[in-house]
Design a protein around this motif. Structure first.
Motif, PDB file in Angstrom:
ATOM      1  N   GLY A   1       3.710  11.072  -4.909  1.00 14.95           N
ATOM      2  CA  GLY A   1       3.073  11.942  -5.882  1.00 14.95           C
ATOM      3  C   GLY A   1       3.394  11.443  -7.278  1.00 14.95           C
ATOM      4  O   GLY A   1       4.387  10.752  -7.489  1.00 14.95           O
TER       5      GLY A   1
ATOM      6  N   ASP B   1      -4.266  14.320 -10.197  1.00 15.70           N
ATOM      7  CA  ASP B   1      -5.142  14.076  -9.053  1.00 15.70           C
ATOM      8  C   ASP B   1      -4.477  13.183  -8.008  1.00 15.70           C
ATOM      9  O   ASP B   1      -5.126  12.769  -7.047  1.00 15.70           O
ATOM     10  CB  ASP B   1      -6.450  13.442  -9.516  1.00 15.70           C
ATOM     11  CG  ASP B   1      -6.234  12.082 -10.166  1.00 15.70           C
ATOM     12  OD1 ASP B   1      -5.121  11.833 -10.684  1.00 15.70           O
ATOM     13  OD2 ASP B   1      -7.165  11.263 -10.157  1.00 15.70           O
ATOM     14  N   ALA B   2      -3.197  12.893  -8.182  1.00 16.70           N
ATOM     15  CA  ALA B   2      -2.463  12.070  -7.213  1.00 16.70           C
ATOM     16  C   ALA B   2      -1.164  12.777  -6.857  1.00 16.70           C
ATOM     17  O   ALA B   2      -0.078  12.237  -7.013  1.00 16.70           O
ATOM     18  CB  ALA B   2      -2.190  10.684  -7.781  1.00 16.70           C
TER      19      ALA B   2
ATOM     20  N   GLY C   1      -0.329  14.017  -3.847  1.00 14.02           N
ATOM     21  CA  GLY C   1       0.122  13.808  -2.472  1.00 14.02           C
ATOM     22  C   GLY C   1       0.496  12.363  -2.217  1.00 14.02           C
ATOM     23  O   GLY C   1       0.405  11.513  -3.108  1.00 14.02           O
TER      24      GLY C   1
ATOM     25  N   GLY D   1       0.421   8.486  -0.951  1.00 16.09           N
ATOM     26  CA  GLY D   1      -0.603   7.447  -0.926  1.00 16.09           C
ATOM     27  C   GLY D   1      -0.019   6.172  -1.488  1.00 16.09           C
ATOM     28  O   GLY D   1       1.208   5.995  -1.529  1.00 16.09           O
TER      29      GLY D   1
ATOM     30  N   TRP E   1      -0.553   2.931  -4.643  1.00 16.32           N
ATOM     31  CA  TRP E   1      -1.220   2.386  -5.820  1.00 16.32           C
ATOM     32  C   TRP E   1      -1.614   0.950  -5.508  1.00 16.32           C
ATOM     33  O   TRP E   1      -0.830   0.195  -4.921  1.00 16.32           O
ATOM     34  CB  TRP E   1      -0.313   2.417  -7.039  1.00 16.32           C
ATOM     35  CG  TRP E   1       0.208   3.784  -7.382  1.00 16.32           C
ATOM     36  CD1 TRP E   1       1.446   4.277  -7.122  1.00 16.32           C
ATOM     37  CD2 TRP E   1      -0.518   4.839  -8.014  1.00 16.32           C
ATOM     38  NE1 TRP E   1       1.548   5.570  -7.561  1.00 16.32           N
ATOM     39  CE2 TRP E   1       0.359   5.947  -8.119  1.00 16.32           C
ATOM     40  CE3 TRP E   1      -1.820   4.964  -8.509  1.00 16.32           C
ATOM     41  CZ2 TRP E   1      -0.022   7.157  -8.696  1.00 16.32           C
ATOM     42  CZ3 TRP E   1      -2.197   6.162  -9.086  1.00 16.32           C
ATOM     43  CH2 TRP E   1      -1.308   7.243  -9.179  1.00 16.32           C
TER      44      TRP E   1
ATOM     45  N   PHE F   1      -5.292   4.904  -7.320  1.00 16.28           N
ATOM     46  CA  PHE F   1      -4.637   5.554  -6.189  1.00 16.28           C
ATOM     47  C   PHE F   1      -5.507   5.464  -4.945  1.00 16.28           C
ATOM     48  O   PHE F   1      -6.722   5.637  -5.002  1.00 16.28           O
ATOM     49  CB  PHE F   1      -4.385   7.017  -6.547  1.00 16.28           C
ATOM     50  CG  PHE F   1      -3.505   7.754  -5.574  1.00 16.28           C
ATOM     51  CD1 PHE F   1      -2.176   7.414  -5.432  1.00 16.28           C
ATOM     52  CD2 PHE F   1      -4.008   8.791  -4.812  1.00 16.28           C
ATOM     53  CE1 PHE F   1      -1.352   8.103  -4.548  1.00 16.28           C
ATOM     54  CE2 PHE F   1      -3.207   9.489  -3.933  1.00 16.28           C
ATOM     55  CZ  PHE F   1      -1.872   9.142  -3.799  1.00 16.28           C
TER      56      PHE F   1
ATOM     57  N   GLU G   1      -5.513   7.241  -1.284  1.00 14.52           N
ATOM     58  CA  GLU G   1      -4.920   8.277  -0.445  1.00 14.52           C
ATOM     59  C   GLU G   1      -4.835   7.768   0.989  1.00 14.52           C
ATOM     60  O   GLU G   1      -5.849   7.611   1.666  1.00 14.52           O
ATOM     61  CB  GLU G   1      -5.741   9.568  -0.525  1.00 14.52           C
ATOM     62  CG  GLU G   1      -5.630  10.236  -1.874  1.00 14.52           C
ATOM     63  CD  GLU G   1      -6.571  11.408  -2.027  1.00 14.52           C
ATOM     64  OE1 GLU G   1      -6.111  12.476  -2.452  1.00 14.52           O
ATOM     65  OE2 GLU G   1      -7.750  11.243  -1.709  1.00 14.52           O
ATOM     66  N   ASN G   2      -3.623   7.515   1.416  1.00 13.66           N
ATOM     67  CA  ASN G   2      -3.448   6.901   2.729  1.00 13.66           C
ATOM     68  C   ASN G   2      -1.997   7.094   3.145  1.00 13.66           C
ATOM     69  O   ASN G   2      -1.136   6.315   2.794  1.00 13.66           O
ATOM     70  CB  ASN G   2      -3.796   5.410   2.652  1.00 13.66           C
ATOM     71  CG  ASN G   2      -3.482   4.691   3.952  1.00 13.66           C
ATOM     72  OD1 ASN G   2      -3.444   5.313   5.003  1.00 13.66           O
ATOM     73  ND2 ASN G   2      -3.253   3.403   3.869  1.00 13.66           N
ATOM     74  N   THR G   3      -1.730   8.137   3.903  1.00 14.24           N
ATOM     75  CA  THR G   3      -0.351   8.463   4.245  1.00 14.24           C
ATOM     76  C   THR G   3       0.273   7.450   5.198  1.00 14.24           C
ATOM     77  O   THR G   3       1.490   7.377   5.314  1.00 14.24           O
ATOM     78  CB  THR G   3      -0.283   9.855   4.883  1.00 14.24           C
ATOM     79  OG1 THR G   3      -1.150   9.902   6.022  1.00 14.24           O
ATOM     80  CG2 THR G   3      -0.735  10.917   3.895  1.00 14.24           C
TER      81      THR G   3
ATOM     82  N   ARG H   1      -8.667   4.920  -7.012  1.00 13.48           N
ATOM     83  CA  ARG H   1      -9.059   5.912  -7.997  1.00 13.48           C
ATOM     84  C   ARG H   1      -8.207   5.787  -9.257  1.00 13.48           C
ATOM     85  O   ARG H   1      -7.069   6.240  -9.289  1.00 13.48           O
ATOM     86  CB  ARG H   1      -8.916   7.317  -7.406  1.00 13.48           C
ATOM     87  CG  ARG H   1      -9.412   8.419  -8.350  1.00 13.48           C
ATOM     88  CD  ARG H   1      -9.461   9.766  -7.670  1.00 13.48           C
ATOM     89  NE  ARG H   1      -8.150  10.290  -7.353  1.00 13.48           N
ATOM     90  CZ  ARG H   1      -7.700  10.507  -6.113  1.00 13.48           C
ATOM     91  NH1 ARG H   1      -8.466  10.216  -5.078  1.00 13.48           N
ATOM     92  NH2 ARG H   1      -6.502  11.004  -5.909  1.00 13.48           N
TER      93      ARG H   1
END
Length: 254
Positions: free
Chosen positions: A93, A99-100, A102, A104, A106, A125, A127-129, A210
């Motif tokens: 985070g 907007d980031a 959670g 993920g 960079w 960013f 988003e990819n856990t 993003r």
């Protein structure tokens, strides 16, 4: 009180109380100092983030740039993304990107200036856990077109890893700290600028990676912590006074 203080047990407990009180007061003062520094940082960042972008300083001035004076300054320049392996930097985070919030990664990749120097770009960013390499490969591939692009972003400086920072995963090209110099060395990007650029715009059509504007969102709990430490100091003194009072009563009524 003076007679009590001469007793070994009372003298030792008094010394312990004074040391503990001094420690709590020192911690409270330290938190107030940190609060002042945090407010100065927030004010500086707010001013820099709101300013219009300036031209990227020329390479001859790079050595004079430093985080205290130049971090988060908005810059604009033209560069071409290099056809080189990119890197993922894990994030749980961001404190400056709402907007980031959670987990993920960079997307870090090199870009070449018209004069030939390499500047590392945090392109945004993803988003990819699970930190899957294939996801970022697809996201970054469309950025590397060989065409110069006008980029606007923020000057950032490398972070130092902490004691608990995991080691990088070279197979996935996955790092856990934003140290673009170490990444560049590991991936063979060559000599790069001492800073990297946190991209604000442009954004890809599907917004992956993003980029986006930064916003000051730093926690400011220092006053609360200072009050807690001062309250503990007061509680220690009250407890000691109550203990002495109890001993006096016991001595007066054997």
């Amino acid at each position: 009180m003076s007679e009590l203080a001469r007793k070994p047990g009372v003298a030792g407990f008094m010394l312990f109380t004074l040391l503990l009180t001094a420690a709590f007061v020192a911690l409270g003062v330290w938190q107030l100092q940190r609060r002042t520094a945090k407010h100065e940082l927030i004010a500086a960042l707010t001013e820099r983030l709101a300013a219009a972008p300036i031209a990227l300083p020329p390479p001859a001035q790079w050595a004079a740039l430093n985080p205290a004076r130049d971090e988060f300054r908005r810059v604009t320049f033209t560069a071409t993304y290099a056809a080189a392996p990119d890197a993922m930097v894990y994030s749980s985070g961001s404190a400056v990107r709402k907007d980031a919030s959670g987990p993920g990664t960079w997307a870090f990749l090199p870009a070449r200036l018209p004069s030939g120097e390499i500047v590392v770009i945090d392109a945004g960013f993803v988003e990819n856990t699970m930190q899957e390499r294939s996801v970022e490969d697809r996201a970054v591939k469309k950025l590397v077109t060989g065409t110069p692009v006008v980029l606007t972003g923020y000057l950032r400086f490398p972070e130092a890893p902490g004691w608990l920072t995991p080691a990088e995963n070279r197979e996935k090209r996955l790092w856990f700290v934003r140290d673009h110099l170490a990444i560049a060395s590991a991936l063979g990007w060559g000599t790069t600028a001492p800073f990297y650029v946190d991209l604000e715009q442009p954004a890809p059509e599907n917004n992956i990676p993003r980029p986006g504007p930064l916003d000051v969102n730093l926690k400011d709990d220092h006053l609360q912590y200072a009050i807690t430490w001062f309250a503990l100091a007061g509680a220690v003194l009250i407890a000691f006074a109550a203990w002495v009072r109890g001993r006096r009563k016991s001595a007066a009524n054997p």
